[in-house]
Scaffold this motif. Structure first.
Motif, PDB file in Angstrom:
ATOM      1  N   ASP A 358     -10.715   3.255   1.414  1.00  0.00           N
ATOM      2  CA  ASP A 358     -10.709   1.924   0.788  1.00  0.00           C
ATOM      3  C   ASP A 358     -12.147   1.499   0.468  1.00  0.00           C
ATOM      4  N   LYS A 478      -4.236  -0.797  -1.755  1.00  0.00           N
ATOM      5  CA  LYS A 478      -3.681  -1.428  -0.550  1.00  0.00           C
ATOM      6  C   LYS A 478      -2.199  -1.786  -0.704  1.00  0.00           C
ATOM      7  N   ARG A 508       2.544  -3.649   1.837  1.00  0.00           N
ATOM      8  CA  ARG A 508       1.398  -2.791   2.156  1.00  0.00           C
ATOM      9  C   ARG A 508       1.799  -1.306   2.047  1.00  0.00           C
TER      10      ARG A 508
END
Ligand code: HEM
Length: 510
Positions: A358, A478, A508
């Motif tokens: 991420d 995400k 998610r």
């Protein structure tokens, strides 16, 4: 006798000129009422106006891509052919009186500046929109994306919600940071008020455009809408004046360049406070557009811009920037949520570029996000945020099939060009793949006009693409998003905006 012959000859020539001219004039759009013309198309709110923009564009396309439209005594042309639009956009730079209605708010920033001023100012501003400056903003874009994700966490797994309110706030904070250096995150009340008041002012400008009796200043000045508009503009100007004054104070300081610690001594407490928040957020000594404008020197070695110029440009950048990127993001997420196969392909591309990480988006990542870019462009093609723009025809212009005569307003239908048959039979379908193969794109490079075309096009195009790619790539790494764009109702309030049914749901990713 000779006088009578002369009068007949002159009269005959006058009639002949009128006849020849009318042969080159385009046809009028249907439902042209006596005296009123097409004014009835403007009556109603933003929902009706959006329907009218679509109707005008489709009718113009059917009529051969150029048509006449009358708003009472005001005669206009409408264009939907991409190449004709480019000819007009590149020959006539004055925008016409409708943009004057935004001048009490935006002054003479780029969007509303008269051509003489625009030419010199645009050249100077182009230098501040260079790639190096934009690369410097990537840090802000990454931080702001993470912030949006943090705020959206409370909506995870809870079904449909209105993502517009989160996105509007976040986009305003982002553009504020890059345009002025001010961090609105700590100014939640100010941020919320700024969004609401901007919306009100946009609607008051549209209200004036829709009611042609308000085109006369003396009638408009007596209206209650104008009085409310004055109050709202006073608030918006108050915010930007405060920031620009403080920045100017800092820039005119003799110790400006002697380092951050020394700078502290010569600026006000409130500016210091903003600086602190700004540096904390970015971690780098980034320069905002406002700072760059103060630094610009004219040919005489003095500041290129006056205080008022900087205020007008900063206000314009904020207004032109935040609503456009925010609305595009709202619509693009909705489209991605409506087409699972598109979402899967973007995710695959994100995995190729970022793996499972991420991490922040780096500038080298951006050109690799080709499918995501295609999705953003396709969203802007189907739903151009500025679906119609205007130019004042200030010289006779020969187009493919008609001549446009000087003195009239020309409506350039970006919506019409984007749904034009040159895009093929599937022009109304959402197909990002068309952008990946030159064979499936129209022959004319002018067919995509979401950022306008020619020298007076959008100065923030590269900024917008960078910000959109960064935020969407964080979001989709995400979240899985679902939505149904077919339920969405749009309106036109100066810009295209969602009205209802644009909700999304997020889960998610495992
Ligand atoms: C998806 C995002 C955006 C879209 C679709 C968009 C679209 C456009 C269009 C169609 C125009 C031409 C308007 C006209 O001729 O009347 C324009 C002009 C302009 N845009 Fe954008 N824009 C976007 C983002 C931005 C951003 C992020 C900024 C600033 C950071 C910006 C600043 C401007 C300015 C200052 C002008 C006036 C340029 C001139 O007249 O020289 N725009 N934009």
């Amino acid at each position: 006798m000779i006088y009578i012959v002369c009068i007949f000859v002159i009269f005959g020539l006058y009639l002949l000129k009128g006849y020849l001219r009318s042969r080159h004039e385009p046809p009028s759009l249907p439902s042209d009422l006596p005296i009123l013309g097409h004014v009835h198309l403007l009556i109603g709110g933003g929902l009706r106006l959006w329907e009218s923009i679509k109707t005008i564009s489709h009718e113009c396309c059917k009529a051969g891509d150029v048509a006449k439209l009358s708003l009472g005594p005001i005669k206009c042309y409408v264009l939907t052919d991409p190449d004709d639009i480019k000819i007009v956009a590149n020959s006539c730079f004055e925008k016409g009186f409708l943009y004057d209605f935004a001048k009490p708010w935006l002054g003479e920033g780029l969007l509303t500046a008269p051509v003489t001023k625009w030419k010199t100012h645009r050249k100077l501003l182009n230098t501040t929109f260079n790639q190096q400056v934009l690369d410097g903003f990537l840090d802000v874009f990454n931080r702001q994306s993470m912030l949006l994700l943090e705020q959206l966490a409370m909506e995870e797994g809870k079904g449909s919600f209105d993502h517009e309110k989160y996105i509007m706030r976040n986009s305003l904070e982002t553009i504020y940071l890059t345009a002025t250096g001010l961090d609105l995150r700590a100014e939640k009340t100010l941020n919320a008020k700024y969004v609401t008041v901007t919306d009100k002012v946009l609607r008051s400008v549209i209200h004036r455009i829709q009611n042609i009796w308000y085109y006369k200043d003396f009638i408009w000045n007596m209206s209650s809408t104008k009085k409310q508009q004055d109050k709202d503009i006073e608030f918006l100007h108050g915010v930007s004046n405060m920031i620009v004054k403080e920045r100017k104070q800092y820039h005119s300081s003799p110790i400006k360049n002697s380092g951050w610690l020394n700078t502290k001594k010569c600026i006000s407490f409130s500016l210091l406070f903003h600086f602190f928040k700004y540096f904390r957020l970015t971690g780098k000594n980034l320069k905002s557009f406002g700072d760059l404008l103060f630094d610009l020197e004219g040919s005489n070695g003095k500041s290129a811009f006056s205080n008022q110029d900087v205020i007008d440009h900063v206000n314009t950048l904020i207004v032109a920037g935040y609503d456009t990127i925010a609305t595009n993001l709202v619509i693009t997420l909705l489209l991605i949520g409506s087409y699972k196969e598109v979402q899967d392909k973007i995710y695959k591309e994100l995995e190729d570029v970022f793996g499972q990480s991420d991490r922040d988006v780096e500038k080298e990542d951006l050109p690799r996000l080709t499918y995501l870019e295609a999705v953003i462009k396709e969203s802007l093609r189907l739903y151009p945020i500025a679906p119609m723009i205007t130019r004042l025809i200030d010289k006779d212009l020969k187009l493919k099939n008609y001549t446009l005569y000087s003195g009239k307003i020309c409506l350039l239908s970006i919506y019409g060009a984007h749904r034009h048959p040159v895009w093929g039979e599937d022009a109304n379908d959402f197909k990002p793949e068309r952008w990946l193969n030159p064979e499936t794109l129209p022959k004319s490079p002018n067919s995509f006009l979401a950022f306008s075309v020619g020298r007076r096009n959008c100065i923030g195009k590269a900024y917008a693409m960078m910000w959109l790619k960064t935020i969407i790539s964080h979001f989709l790494r995400k979240y899985l998003v679902t939505g149904d764009h077919k339920k969405t109702v749009l309106k036109f309030d100066f810009l295209l905006k969602p009205y209802s049914g644009h909700y999304i749901a997020i889960e998610r990713r495992k």
